[in-house]
Scaffold this motif. Structure first.
Motif, PDB file in Angstrom:
ATOM      1  N   ASP A 123      66.403  -7.174 105.621  1.00 39.83           N
ATOM      2  CA  ASP A 123      66.043  -7.694 106.944  1.00 39.83           C
ATOM      3  C   ASP A 123      66.453  -6.725 108.043  1.00 39.83           C
ATOM      4  OD1 ASP A 123      65.025  -9.947 105.728  1.00 39.83           O
ATOM      5  OD2 ASP A 123      66.704 -11.250 106.279  1.00 39.83           O
ATOM      6  N   LEU A 124      67.646  -6.171 107.936  1.00 41.64           N
ATOM      7  CA  LEU A 124      68.120  -5.215 108.934  1.00 41.64           C
ATOM      8  C   LEU A 124      67.211  -3.990 108.987  1.00 41.64           C
ATOM      9  CD1 LEU A 124      70.193  -4.266 111.011  1.00 41.64           C
ATOM     10  CD2 LEU A 124      71.561  -3.380 109.100  1.00 41.64           C
ATOM     11  N   LYS A 125      66.828  -3.472 107.832  1.00 43.28           N
ATOM     12  CA  LYS A 125      65.935  -2.309 107.799  1.00 43.28           C
ATOM     13  C   LYS A 125      64.592  -2.637 108.441  1.00 43.28           C
ATOM     14  CE  LYS A 125      67.962   0.089 103.890  1.00 43.28           C
ATOM     15  NZ  LYS A 125      67.824   0.517 102.509  1.00 43.28           N
ATOM     16  N   GLU A 126      64.079  -3.830 108.216  1.00 42.38           N
ATOM     17  CA  GLU A 126      62.808  -4.231 108.830  1.00 42.38           C
ATOM     18  C   GLU A 126      62.942  -4.351 110.349  1.00 42.38           C
ATOM     19  OE1 GLU A 126      59.670  -4.440 107.668  1.00 42.38           O
ATOM     20  OE2 GLU A 126      60.575  -3.561 105.879  1.00 42.38           O
ATOM     21  N   LYS A 127      64.061  -4.901 110.808  1.00 43.93           N
ATOM     22  CA  LYS A 127      64.297  -5.005 112.246  1.00 43.93           C
ATOM     23  C   LYS A 127      64.363  -3.624 112.891  1.00 43.93           C
ATOM     24  CE  LYS A 127      66.745  -9.407 112.214  1.00 43.93           C
ATOM     25  NZ  LYS A 127      68.028 -10.083 112.379  1.00 43.93           N
ATOM     26  N   LYS A 129      62.914  -0.886 111.767  1.00 47.42           N
ATOM     27  CA  LYS A 129      61.561  -0.344 111.764  1.00 47.42           C
ATOM     28  C   LYS A 129      60.756  -0.901 112.933  1.00 47.42           C
ATOM     29  CE  LYS A 129      61.012   0.296 106.788  1.00 47.42           C
ATOM     30  NZ  LYS A 129      60.316  -0.230 105.593  1.00 47.42           N
ATOM     31  N   ARG A 130      60.837  -2.214 113.169  1.00 41.91           N
ATOM     32  CA  ARG A 130      60.111  -2.831 114.291  1.00 41.91           C
ATOM     33  C   ARG A 130      60.630  -2.286 115.611  1.00 41.91           C
ATOM     34  NH1 ARG A 130      60.383  -7.527 110.995  1.00 41.91           N
ATOM     35  NH2 ARG A 130      62.192  -8.270 112.139  1.00 41.91           N
ATOM     36  N   PHE A 131      61.930  -2.140 115.717  1.00 42.61           N
ATOM     37  CA  PHE A 131      62.522  -1.601 116.935  1.00 42.61           C
ATOM     38  C   PHE A 131      62.033  -0.182 117.188  1.00 42.61           C
ATOM     39  CE2 PHE A 131      66.005   0.769 118.976  1.00 42.61           C
ATOM     40  CZ  PHE A 131      66.059   0.081 120.182  1.00 42.61           C
ATOM     41  N   ALA A 132      62.011   0.631 116.136  1.00 46.20           N
ATOM     42  CA  ALA A 132      61.586   2.030 116.278  1.00 46.20           C
ATOM     43  C   ALA A 132      60.124   2.129 116.710  1.00 46.20           C
ATOM     44  CB  ALA A 132      61.801   2.768 114.967  1.00 46.20           C
ATOM     45  N   ARG A 133      59.299   1.213 116.265  1.00 50.38           N
ATOM     46  CA  ARG A 133      57.877   1.241 116.629  1.00 50.38           C
ATOM     47  C   ARG A 133      57.646   0.882 118.090  1.00 50.38           C
ATOM     48  NH1 ARG A 133      56.585  -2.339 111.961  1.00 50.38           N
ATOM     49  NH2 ARG A 133      57.135  -0.998 110.241  1.00 50.38           N
ATOM     50  N   THR A 134      58.605   0.226 118.739  1.00 50.06           N
ATOM     51  CA  THR A 134      58.426  -0.199 120.122  1.00 50.06           C
ATOM     52  C   THR A 134      58.855   0.854 121.122  1.00 50.06           C
ATOM     53  OG1 THR A 134      60.595  -1.286 120.229  1.00 50.06           O
ATOM     54  CG2 THR A 134      58.694  -2.637 119.525  1.00 50.06           C
ATOM     55  N   TRP A 135      59.402   1.951 120.653  1.00 51.19           N
ATOM     56  CA  TRP A 135      59.835   3.028 121.560  1.00 51.19           C
ATOM     57  C   TRP A 135      58.666   3.749 122.136  1.00 51.19           C
ATOM     58  CZ3 TRP A 135      64.583   5.588 118.846  1.00 51.19           C
ATOM     59  CH2 TRP A 135      65.733   4.940 119.255  1.00 51.19           C
TER      60      TRP A 135
END
Length: 135
Positions: A123-127, A129-135
């Motif tokens: 779950d942490l890794k997925e979060k 990844k989502r965070f990185a895509r929003t940059w």
């Protein structure tokens, strides 16, 4: 995770066990090969250079049954993580995990704790990844 706690021989036997478990359902997929490489990289140079043996599953499990509880938990956690990291559910892998749990003396309560940690890490890794895509 925490595979650096294993000594050189334990690392080699862990790689053997990992490859045996993930190969239980047929030929090793590209995802499974990547998982093995990730694990080897985490363990360091000794593991990166190691080529697996042909030790049977029963002997690999038996090898770890005489190790400390901490080592058995690290091994079980990482084998569980690896089997849950590819896209497919494998009955064969699940049955081997049950055998490892039984032979290592891991209680259902401890198994649940370890699997919760596996899922929390995913779950942490997925979060991230989502965070990185929003940059």
């Amino acid at each position: 995770m925490l595979l650096y706690l294993l000594n050189k021989e334990e690392k080699h036997r862990f790689i053997d066990l990992l490859i045996t478990v993930i190969s239980a359902d047929g030929p090793t997929s590209e995802t499974e090969k990547k998982i093995v490489e990730i694990v080897k990289y985490e363990m360091g140079e000794d593991a990166i250079k190691y080529r697996n043996s042909n030790m049977p599953l029963e002997k690999l499990i038996e090898y770890f049954t005489n190790k400390s509880k901490a080592i058995k938990n690290v091994v079980y956690y990482n084998i569980s993580w690896a089997t849950l990291s590819d896209e497919f559910y494998s009955v064969e892998e699940h049955l081997i995990l049950e055998e490892i749990q039984r032979e290592f003396g891991i209680t259902n309560r401890k198994k649940t704790e370890l699997l919760k940690a596996v899922y929390a890490e995913r779950d942490l890794k997925e979060k991230i990844k989502r965070f990185a895509r929003t940059w």
